[in-house]
Motif scaffolding. Structure first.
Motif, mmCIF file in Angstrom:
data_model
loop_
_atom_site.group_PDB
_atom_site.id
_atom_site.type_symbol
_atom_site.label_atom_id
_atom_site.label_comp_id
_atom_site.label_asym_id
_atom_site.label_seq_id
_atom_site.Cartn_x
_atom_site.Cartn_y
_atom_site.Cartn_z
ATOM 1 N N ARG A 94 -49.808 22.073 -40.103
ATOM 2 C CA ARG A 94 -48.409 21.680 -39.937
ATOM 3 C C ARG A 94 -47.725 21.386 -41.260
ATOM 4 N NH1 ARG A 94 -46.614 19.229 -34.960
ATOM 5 N NH2 ARG A 94 -48.056 19.744 -33.292
ATOM 6 N N CYS A 95 -48.478 21.288 -42.336
ATOM 7 C CA CYS A 95 -47.884 20.897 -43.624
ATOM 8 C C CYS A 95 -47.170 22.088 -44.254
ATOM 9 C CB CYS A 95 -48.958 20.373 -44.568
ATOM 10 S SG CYS A 95 -48.282 19.919 -46.171
ATOM 11 N N THR A 96 -45.879 21.886 -44.560
ATOM 12 C CA THR A 96 -45.075 22.957 -45.157
ATOM 13 C C THR A 96 -44.876 22.755 -46.655
ATOM 14 O OG1 THR A 96 -43.073 21.710 -44.694
ATOM 15 C CG2 THR A 96 -43.775 23.295 -43.016
ATOM 16 N N GLY A 97 -45.467 21.706 -47.197
ATOM 17 C CA GLY A 97 -45.316 21.462 -48.632
ATOM 18 C C GLY A 97 -43.928 20.977 -49.007
ATOM 19 N N CYS A 142 -43.470 13.253 -48.086
ATOM 20 C CA CYS A 142 -44.450 12.148 -48.115
ATOM 21 C C CYS A 142 -44.587 11.606 -49.527
ATOM 22 C CB CYS A 142 -45.798 12.624 -47.578
ATOM 23 S SG CYS A 142 -46.411 14.151 -48.298
ATOM 24 N N LEU A 186 -48.808 14.299 -40.495
ATOM 25 C CA LEU A 186 -49.561 13.069 -40.775
ATOM 26 C C LEU A 186 -49.605 12.232 -39.504
ATOM 27 C CD1 LEU A 186 -47.911 12.183 -44.222
ATOM 28 C CD2 LEU A 186 -49.976 13.516 -43.809
ATOM 29 N N CYS A 204 -42.576 12.439 -42.612
ATOM 30 C CA CYS A 204 -43.063 13.821 -42.483
ATOM 31 C C CYS A 204 -42.307 14.517 -41.347
ATOM 32 C CB CYS A 204 -44.568 13.832 -42.221
ATOM 33 S SG CYS A 204 -45.184 15.501 -41.933
ATOM 34 N N PRO A 205 -41.566 15.585 -41.652
ATOM 35 C CA PRO A 205 -40.733 16.210 -40.623
ATOM 36 C C PRO A 205 -41.501 17.065 -39.627
ATOM 37 C CG PRO A 205 -40.502 17.388 -42.685
ATOM 38 C CD PRO A 205 -41.397 16.214 -42.965
ATOM 39 N N THR A 206 -42.750 17.371 -39.937
ATOM 40 C CA THR A 206 -43.487 18.307 -39.073
ATOM 41 C C THR A 206 -44.590 17.629 -38.260
ATOM 42 O OG1 THR A 206 -45.098 18.773 -40.813
ATOM 43 C CG2 THR A 206 -43.134 20.174 -40.771
ATOM 44 N N TYR A 239 -42.951 17.911 -49.590
ATOM 45 C CA TYR A 239 -43.074 16.774 -50.522
ATOM 46 C C TYR A 239 -42.342 15.515 -50.053
ATOM 47 C CZ TYR A 239 -45.484 19.548 -54.026
ATOM 48 O OH TYR A 239 -46.403 20.318 -54.673
ATOM 49 N N PRO A 285 -52.159 17.640 -48.612
ATOM 50 C CA PRO A 285 -51.819 16.279 -49.023
ATOM 51 C C PRO A 285 -53.102 15.471 -49.228
ATOM 52 C CG PRO A 285 -50.553 16.949 -47.086
ATOM 53 C CD PRO A 285 -51.653 17.950 -47.271
HETATM 54 S S1 SF4 Z 1 -44.131 15.324 -45.574
HETATM 55 FE FE1 SF4 Z 1 -45.522 16.339 -44.110
HETATM 56 S S2 SF4 Z 1 -45.006 18.547 -44.256
HETATM 57 FE FE2 SF4 Z 1 -44.077 17.524 -46.052
HETATM 58 S S3 SF4 Z 1 -45.657 17.773 -47.695
HETATM 59 FE FE3 SF4 Z 1 -46.028 15.754 -46.714
HETATM 60 S S4 SF4 Z 1 -47.566 16.174 -45.103
HETATM 61 FE FE4 SF4 Z 1 -46.698 18.169 -45.711
#
Ligand code: SF4
Ligand code: SF4
Length: 274
Positions: free
Chosen positions: A12-15, A19, A153, A148-150, A17, A66
């Protein structure tokens, strides 16, 4: 008493940032006595997002991972500290005491995950505290999780069988980032990237992408199958490292081809002409 933990779902992490940024917003310039001294305005990352480039052109992917303090049960940072300067709370959160830890630089190198930063100005080791100061005043989640929008976490009480984190852990698909450290981390991962084998198949006589060719991947008696798409592409994801596979490509009316692929890295076999 809750036992806190976090699952980081890589799929689910789109990078984005968020977080990383909200962590800095929470701690840069803000002292939380008893929990953590203020993070300097530059140079520290208590929640970092590691970008990994996978494969080679034209088959390239980016993986985001992350990484933060893993809140280890068997924490080397606790063992390295003098005077109980690093300790585990009853809820499992590992805290570096911002007063007692002053001058104890040896704590930084004790962490195999390298998530403890050294504050030169304050002569202090510092790291993520899972926003313990917020949890203690009744908030439900650390700032990184909130932002985190997705939903990558997932934080919660691992002793509550109905919490989202307990259900994820019970499903049995989570894993440690570095199981070889044997630290019984309270932060675990879903969907950590492994290795892929991919390629592009072409019908040589027509000069066209081979749509629907059968591709078989085999190793030690275990077989996986797929078919090429409209661009002639195929891919096998989630493979273990350092394994030699045989890749067989078959299409009606063409001579089958067999290739070897060693997953020391992600493998793109290039254009395979039938
Ligand atoms: S906020 Fe969520 S989607 Fe964005 S980088 Fe961090 S873990 Fe990934
Ligand atoms: S990840 Fe490092 S800093 Fe965090 S508890 Fe484990 S050893 Fe300590």
């Amino acid at each position: 008493m809750a036992k806190y933990g976090m699952v980081i779902d890589i799929t689910r992490c789109t990078g984005c940032y968020n977080c990383f940024l909200t962590c800095r917003d929470e701690f840069c310039g803000n002292d939380y006595p008893g929990y953590a001294a203020a993070q300097p305005m530059a140079g520290q990352n208590w929640m970092r997002v590691i970008e990994t480039e996978r494969g080679k052109y034209p088959k390239v992917k980016v993986a985001y991972t992350p990484v933060t303090c893993m809140q280890c049960e068997e924490a080397p940072c606790i063992k390295a500290a003098r005077d109980n300067a690093v300790y585990r709370r009853p809820d499992g959160i590992v805290i570096i005491d911002p007063v007692k830890a002053k001058g104890q630089k040896q704590i930084v190198s004790a962490c195999p995950y390298r998530v403890i930063e050294w504050n030169e100005e304050k002569q202090l080791p510092q790291k993520c505290i899972l926003c313990a100061h917020m949890l203690d005043r009744g908030e439900k989640e650390p700032r990184c999780v909130e932002s985190c929008p997705t939903g990558a976490l997932v934080f919660g009480d691992m002793d509550d069988p109905n919490s989202a984190i307990s259900r994820l852990l019970a499903a049995g698909n989570t894993e440690s980032l570095h199981p070889e450290y044997e630290l019984e981390e309270k932060v675990s991962y879903l969907g950590l990237h492994k290795k892929f084998v991919a390629g592009t198949v072409i019908y040589g006589d027509k000069g066209e992408c081979a749509d629907g060719a059968e591709v078989t991947l085999s190793h030690d008696g275990k077989v996986q199958k797929t078919t090429t798409n409209g661009f002639g592409d195929f891919e096998f994801e989630g493979l273990p490292s350092d394994t030699e596979y045989t890749v067989k490509i078959e299409a009606k009316g063409y001579k089958p081809q067999e290739l070897k692929a060693l997953t020391r890295i992600d493998v793109y076999l290039g254009e395979i002409v039938l």
